[in-house]
Design an enzyme around this catalytic site. Structure first.
Site, PDB file in Angstrom:
ATOM      1  N   ASP A  22      13.724   1.687  -4.794  1.00 16.60           N
ATOM      2  CA  ASP A  22      12.386   1.944  -5.298  1.00 16.60           C
ATOM      3  C   ASP A  22      11.401   1.184  -4.402  1.00 16.60           C
ATOM      4  OD1 ASP A  22      10.311   2.657  -7.225  1.00 16.60           O
ATOM      5  OD2 ASP A  22      10.398   0.561  -7.847  1.00 16.60           O
ATOM      6  N   ASP A  24       7.676   0.442  -5.497  1.00 12.69           N
ATOM      7  CA  ASP A  24       6.657  -0.322  -6.218  1.00 12.69           C
ATOM      8  C   ASP A  24       7.244  -1.425  -7.082  1.00 12.69           C
ATOM      9  OD1 ASP A  24       4.733   1.271  -5.065  1.00 12.69           O
ATOM     10  OD2 ASP A  24       4.768   2.728  -6.699  1.00 12.69           O
ATOM     11  N   ASP A 194      12.935  -1.847 -10.150  1.00  8.64           N
ATOM     12  CA  ASP A 194      12.440  -2.702 -11.233  1.00  8.64           C
ATOM     13  C   ASP A 194      12.207  -1.946 -12.532  1.00  8.64           C
ATOM     14  OD1 ASP A 194      10.084  -1.386  -9.960  1.00  8.64           O
ATOM     15  OD2 ASP A 194       9.005  -2.504 -11.514  1.00  8.64           O
TER      16      ASP A 194
END
Length: 243
Positions: A22, A24, A194
């Site tokens: 990922d 961000d 996250d």
């Protein structure tokens, strides 16, 4: 000893070939970039934001992207809905929402804020594994940030939900990644991110292992089970480059 370390130490070693990252708040500080871009955009429209306004934007943006993950909105709808809601909150004509969003997207694309150690982490892992980006988000924003950060050459593939026309955590999103690599062996893939709802649930939906990155040490809800939980990059290196 941190809880994340404990889980790594007791985990059975596995041989991965593909690491899906990922962007961000995993390798880039989206929170800081988002705030900078929003305040800059509002200044361009002659609007001085209070902290309560900023919190309102975070709420409407999160709600819009949650609906995207659920398949209720597409990426174009997300952009429209979030700024229509925010313009209404500010007491502005919702007709300004399109222009506000356009400027915000441009400003956000300039916010390529890598976390400390992220570039080194990716460079080291790229010597052993095939890396790919797996992100929800807007193509214009994500590609601009990746290019500006100078890390694109480290990735074999960049998979952005807007371009793929399917959201992470949909199983179909990951199946397109498997097809790109020409390898359906799910045990070879690890999703690192996250977001429990997009990254971890998405990996679970696709039948691949997952690694939840939680530098703030959040508690893990009882209804989801990442394969690994880590609090920092050192733990990820210990897992993937032992010895």
């Amino acid at each position: 000893m941190k809880k994340g370390w404990l889980k790594i130490l007791i985990a059975s070693p596995k041989k991965y070939e593909y690491l899906l990252f990922d962007i961000d708040n995993t390798i880039m500080d989206f929170t800081a970039g988002e705030k900078t871009a929003l305040f800059l955009t509002m200044e361009e429209f002659g609007i001085s934001l209070a902290q309560t306004d900023y919190q309102k934007y975070l709420a409407v943006n999160k709600a819009a992207w949650s609906r995207f993950e659920a398949g209720e909105l597409d990426s174009i709808d997300v952009q429209r809905v979030r700024f229509e809601d925010f313009a209404a909150h500010l007491g502005r004509d919702v007709a300004q929402a399109t222009d506000m969003n356009a400027r915000y997207v441009e400003n956000l694309g300039e916010q390529a804020i890598l976390f400390d150690g992220a570039a080194e982490l990716l460079e080291r892992l790229s010597r052993r594994y095939q890396l790919a980006i797996a992100t929800n988000g807007l193509s214009l924003v994500q590609r601009a940030r990746l290019a500006k950060a100078g890390i694109l050459p480290l990735f074999r593939g960049v998979f952005i939900s807007q371009e793929m026309r399917v959201p992470k955590p949909d199983k179909a999103y990951f199946e397109l990644i498997f097809a790109f690599f020409g390898d359906e062996a799910r045990e070879k893939y690890l999703m690192i991110g996250d977001s429990l709802s997009a990254d971890i649930q998405g990996g679970i939906n696709a039948g691949i292992d997952t690694c939840w990155y939680r530098p703030a040490g959040e508690a893990l809800p009882a209804d989801i089970a990442p394969t690994y939980t880590i609090d920092g990059y050192a733990e990820l290196l210990a897992l993937l480059l032992p010895g």
